[in-house]
Design an enzyme around this catalytic site. Structure first.
Site, PDB file in Angstrom:
ATOM      1  N   ASN A   9       0.864  -1.177   0.000  1.00 17.56           N
ATOM      2  CA  ASN A   9       0.000   0.000   0.000  1.00 17.56           C
ATOM      3  C   ASN A   9       0.902   1.229   0.000  1.00 17.56           C
ATOM      4  OD1 ASN A   9      -1.778   2.046   0.449  1.00 17.56           O
ATOM      5  ND2 ASN A   9      -2.422   1.372   2.501  1.00 17.56           N
ATOM      6  N   TRP A  10       0.989   1.875  -1.136  1.00 18.23           N
ATOM      7  CA  TRP A  10       1.921   3.009  -1.250  1.00 18.23           C
ATOM      8  C   TRP A  10       1.419   4.251  -0.539  1.00 18.23           C
ATOM      9  CZ3 TRP A  10       4.090   3.327  -6.957  1.00 18.23           C
ATOM     10  CH2 TRP A  10       4.639   2.093  -7.311  1.00 18.23           C
ATOM     11  N   LYS A  11       0.135   4.294  -0.238  1.00 21.91           N
ATOM     12  CA  LYS A  11      -0.487   5.491   0.356  1.00 21.91           C
ATOM     13  C   LYS A  11      -0.196   6.697  -0.553  1.00 21.91           C
ATOM     14  CE  LYS A  11      -0.173   3.186   4.751  1.00 21.91           C
ATOM     15  NZ  LYS A  11       0.011   3.244   6.208  1.00 21.91           N
ATOM     16  N   HIS A  95      -9.384   1.114   5.023  1.00 23.45           N
ATOM     17  CA  HIS A  95      -8.118   1.340   5.728  1.00 23.45           C
ATOM     18  C   HIS A  95      -8.359   2.295   6.905  1.00 23.45           C
ATOM     19  CE1 HIS A  95      -3.997   2.499   6.559  1.00 23.45           C
ATOM     20  NE2 HIS A  95      -3.638   1.404   5.926  1.00 23.45           N
ATOM     21  N   GLU A  97      -6.720   4.710   7.931  1.00 17.55           N
ATOM     22  CA  GLU A  97      -6.508   6.132   7.605  1.00 17.55           C
ATOM     23  C   GLU A  97      -7.761   6.719   6.956  1.00 17.55           C
ATOM     24  OE1 GLU A  97      -2.849   5.450   5.493  1.00 17.55           O
ATOM     25  OE2 GLU A  97      -1.915   4.899   7.397  1.00 17.55           O
ATOM     26  N   GLU A 167      -5.068  -4.908  10.504  1.00 14.89           N
ATOM     27  CA  GLU A 167      -4.052  -3.890  10.724  1.00 14.89           C
ATOM     28  C   GLU A 167      -4.325  -3.177  12.050  1.00 14.89           C
ATOM     29  OE1 GLU A 167      -2.164  -2.590   6.746  1.00 14.89           O
ATOM     30  OE2 GLU A 167      -3.871  -1.300   7.132  1.00 14.89           O
ATOM     31  N   GLY A 173       2.839   2.401  10.830  1.00 13.76           N
ATOM     32  CA  GLY A 173       3.795   3.503  10.703  1.00 13.76           C
ATOM     33  C   GLY A 173       4.482   3.873  12.007  1.00 13.76           C
ATOM     34  N   SER A 213       3.810  -1.976  10.368  1.00 18.45           N
ATOM     35  CA  SER A 213       5.273  -2.034  10.564  1.00 18.45           C
ATOM     36  C   SER A 213       5.868  -3.393  10.220  1.00 18.45           C
ATOM     37  CB  SER A 213       5.632  -1.613  11.993  1.00 18.45           C
ATOM     38  OG  SER A 213       5.223  -0.284  12.228  1.00 18.45           O
ATOM     39  N   GLY A 234       3.072  -1.056   4.238  1.00 14.91           N
ATOM     40  CA  GLY A 234       3.090   0.380   3.949  1.00 14.91           C
ATOM     41  C   GLY A 234       4.504   0.829   3.620  1.00 14.91           C
ATOM     42  N   GLY A 235       5.174   1.408   4.592  1.00 20.90           N
ATOM     43  CA  GLY A 235       6.503   1.999   4.386  1.00 20.90           C
ATOM     44  C   GLY A 235       7.477   1.108   3.631  1.00 20.90           C
TER      45      GLY A 235
HETATM   46  P1  13P Z   1       3.260   0.468   7.643  1.00 22.06           P
HETATM   47  O1  13P Z   1       3.793  -0.815   7.063  1.00 22.06           O
HETATM   48  O2  13P Z   1       3.978   1.693   7.144  1.00 22.06           O
HETATM   49  O3  13P Z   1       3.161   0.404   9.142  1.00 22.06           O
HETATM   50  O4  13P Z   1       1.757   0.629   7.103  1.00 22.06           O
HETATM   51  C1  13P Z   1       0.890  -0.438   7.178  1.00 22.06           C
HETATM   52  C2  13P Z   1      -0.347  -0.094   6.440  1.00 22.06           C
HETATM   53  O5  13P Z   1      -1.097   0.761   6.831  1.00 22.06           O
HETATM   54  C3  13P Z   1      -0.609  -0.823   5.177  1.00 22.06           C
HETATM   55  O6  13P Z   1      -1.892  -0.578   4.721  1.00 22.06           O
END
Ligand code: 13P
Length: 250
Positions: A9-11, A95, A97, A167, A173, A213, A234-235
């Site tokens: 997930n690149w966000k 998600h 967010e 999640e 993050g 993470s 994510g990251g």
């Molecule tokens: P991180 O891997 O950056 O913690 O993000 C996870 C995430 O929200 C994937 O959708």
């Protein structure tokens, strides 16, 4: 049998040339991944170009969201049929967010799930508790409520297309990962909850991904758990080496 999946997930990261570069790097290195299906999820406006780059590969392509409306006067929205028409095949929905910053509710996510499936897109449906809920030991109740709301009136035939991502919001993050045991117990609970609504076959075939993470250094231990079928990253998905290393952790 259910699939192992590692989805990135690149966000809201990368500009267009950077994003295309990342897709090319992932494509190149994906030859070294044989135990997991890969999915990338760049921003909407890269999807069309990403789809043509990935057209001869087995890498899946996801949008990060879609509208809860089919079409019409909804300025700024992107429909699931548009997403399908540019060659994507998955959509990340619900998600945390989106819930936290854009007020998305289980009811709204339910509408999106139904529209995605109707437009041949597989939803990657997210659930998970915030820190306070974990500390109050309410995580099972919170996740059960989210699942109930999001899958309201989703038929078994529709549910076959679903991927779930657990999640925990406190792990997203933050560098703080759920322990493999914490991930396993709630993934097992999710599978059991789905089994109660949809039966053993659909529950056993369901891929449940862990997100929060997840990195090359911790993926192996988490993915080794029997009810963890991969990750929503994510990251670490913003770097091809890390993303591929995670996918090689099975
Ligand atoms: P991180 O891997 O950056 O913690 O993000 C996870 C995430 O929200 C994937 O959708």
């Amino acid at each position: 049998m259910r699939k192992n999946i590692v989805a990135g997930n690149w966000k809201m990261n990368k500009n267009f040339p950077e994003g295309i570069e990342l897709i090319k790097d992932i494509l190149e290195q994906s030859k070294n991944v044989d135990k997991a299906e890969l999915i990338v999820s760049p921003p909407y406006i890269f999807l069309s170009e990403a789809a043509s780059l990935l057209s001869n590969s087995t890498i899946g392509l996801a949008a990060q969201n879609c509208s809860n409306q089919e079409s019409g006067a909804y300025t700024g929205e992107i429909s699931s049929s548009m997403i399908n028409s540019v060659g994507a095949n998955h959509v990340i929905l619900g998600h945390s967010e989106r819930r936290a910053y854009y007020g998305e509710t289980d009811e709204l996510i339910n509408q999106k799930i139904k529209l995605c499936i109707a437009n041949s897109l597989k939803p990657i449906v997210c659930c998970g508790e915030v820190l306070q809920e974990r500390e109050n030991e309410e995580h099972f109740t919170v996740v059960a409520k989210q699942l109930k709301g999001m899958f309201e009136n989703v038929s078994p035939e529709e549910f076959k297309n679903v991927i779930i991502a657990y999640e925990p919001v406190w792990a997203i993050g933050t560098g703080k990962t759920a322990s493999p045991e914490q991930a396993q117990e709630i993934h097992e609970f999710i599978r059991e909850t789905i089994k109660n609504s949809y039966g053993s076959e659909l529950a056993n075939n369901l891929s449940i991904l862990y997100g929060g993470s997840c990195k090359p250094s911790n993926a192996k231990e988490i993915f080794a758990k029997p009810d963890v079928d991969g990750g929503l990253i994510g990251g670490a998905a913003l770097n091809a080496n890390d993303f591929i290393a995670i996918a090689q952790s099975f």
